[in-house]
Write an enzyme that holds these catalytic residues in place. Structure first.
Site, PDB file in Angstrom:
ATOM      1  N   TYR A 144      32.383  31.001  38.953  1.00  0.00           N
ATOM      2  CA  TYR A 144      33.168  30.456  40.258  1.00  0.00           C
ATOM      3  C   TYR A 144      33.980  31.801  41.006  1.00  0.00           C
ATOM      4  O   TYR A 144      33.678  31.896  42.409  1.00  0.00           O
ATOM      5  CB  TYR A 144      34.194  29.478  40.081  1.00  0.00           C
ATOM      6  CG  TYR A 144      35.026  28.829  41.268  1.00  0.00           C
ATOM      7  CD1 TYR A 144      34.126  28.403  42.301  1.00  0.00           C
ATOM      8  CD2 TYR A 144      36.200  29.439  41.610  1.00  0.00           C
ATOM      9  CE1 TYR A 144      35.059  27.865  43.534  1.00  0.00           C
ATOM     10  CE2 TYR A 144      36.969  28.820  42.536  1.00  0.00           C
ATOM     11  CZ  TYR A 144      36.439  28.374  43.631  1.00  0.00           C
ATOM     12  OH  TYR A 144      37.160  27.828  44.752  1.00  0.00           O
ATOM     13  N   LYS A 148      32.642  33.733  44.662  1.00  0.00           N
ATOM     14  CA  LYS A 148      33.651  33.675  45.807  1.00  0.00           C
ATOM     15  C   LYS A 148      33.933  35.095  46.225  1.00  0.00           C
ATOM     16  O   LYS A 148      34.000  35.513  47.381  1.00  0.00           O
ATOM     17  CB  LYS A 148      34.714  33.185  45.306  1.00  0.00           C
ATOM     18  CG  LYS A 148      34.870  31.547  45.557  1.00  0.00           C
ATOM     19  CD  LYS A 148      34.345  31.190  46.643  1.00  0.00           C
ATOM     20  CE  LYS A 148      34.493  29.511  46.797  1.00  0.00           C
ATOM     21  NZ  LYS A 148      34.027  28.807  48.240  1.00  0.00           N
ATOM     22  N   ILE A 177      45.878  24.770  46.521  1.00  0.00           N
ATOM     23  CA  ILE A 177      46.114  23.779  47.558  1.00  0.00           C
ATOM     24  C   ILE A 177      46.195  22.439  47.120  1.00  0.00           C
ATOM     25  O   ILE A 177      45.419  21.846  46.420  1.00  0.00           O
ATOM     26  CB  ILE A 177      45.089  23.516  48.635  1.00  0.00           C
ATOM     27  CG1 ILE A 177      44.487  25.372  49.200  1.00  0.00           C
ATOM     28  CG2 ILE A 177      45.214  22.707  49.954  1.00  0.00           C
ATOM     29  CD1 ILE A 177      45.822  25.647  49.826  1.00  0.00           C
TER      30      ILE A 177
END
Length: 240
Positions: A144, A148, A177
């Site tokens: 991941y 990115k 978040i």
């Protein structure tokens, strides 16, 4: 001016928040997602226009481009996720490693590449491309994070390609978040506290933080910002 905005992955979480922010300004907003039912409900809630599309499928992306019409002002590539969190029992051995890495590259890098390639010719002068990365790119020990990180590098090069047409291209890199389903309920309270403790302002990020930053990058005040990675993480990762 009524801009035409496309937000991929707009059926929930950050994508939905970003789409709602542009719609609140009166823009025409298209949202995409893989689940047509959930997408339709989200689009109705924020008064956006849904187009079901899996951004990793070239055929579906081509159909998306056809349905959009001739013009576009803002492209937000929000579609993506950590596919390692999708499967509790990944395949073992080298074949498992290969499958895991390909899944994250497809979901987080190639989805943006395919969508951008399909629609970039529609972007009018003064348009904006915003890709969404992750603080995980700064460590990139996982598929991941590596995906990115590649997305950030590609965005910098993309800026030089679209710049002569008057289009900007930037990447937003969020930290932790809250109020999203990113972790699929697998985030422990201890880990959540550690992520907040790593910030300088002592709080988790909010979907509105990303939505407002995206909206700014598409504004007249950001026309000389391009080829950049903007870290929105409360200081959990700093640059100089």
């Amino acid at each position: 001016m009524d801009r035409i905005v496309l937000v991929t992955g707009g059926s929930s979480g950050l994508g939905k928040a970003v789409a709602a922010r542009f719609r609140a300004d009166g823009d025409t907003v298209f949202v995409t997602g893989r689940d047509a039912g959930r997408l339709g409900r989200a689009a109705a809630e924020i008064d956006a226009r849904p187009i079901a599309c899996d951004a990793t499928d070239p055929g579906q992306v081509a159909r998306l481009a056809d349905e959009l019409g001739p013009d576009l002002d803002v492209l937000v590539n929000m579609a993506g996720r950590n596919t390692d969190l999708d499967d509790d029992s990944p395949a073992e051995g080298l074949e498992g490693v290969l499958a895991a890495w390909r899944a994250n590259l497809d979901a987080n890098l190639l989805s943006a590449v395919l969508t951008t390639t399909a629609v970039r010719g529609k972007l009018r002068p003064g348009g904006t491309i915003v890709n969404v990365g992750s603080i995980g790119a700064e460590y990139a020990s996982s598929s991941y994070g590596a995906a990115k990180a590649a997305l950030a590098a590609w965005t910098a090069g993309l800026s030089s390609e679209v710049g002569p047409k008057g289009v900007t291209a930037n990447l937003i890199s969020p930290g932790y978040i809250a109020d999203t389903d990113f972790f699929h309920g697998k985030l422990s309270e201890q880990r959540r506290e550690a992520l907040i403790d790593a910030t300088h302002n002592g709080r988790a990020g909010r979907p509105a933080d990303i939505a407002d930053t995206t909206f700014f990058l598409a504004s007249a005040g950001a026309r000389h910002i391009t080829g950049q990675t903007l870290h929105v993480n409360g200081g959990a990762h700093t640059t100089r």
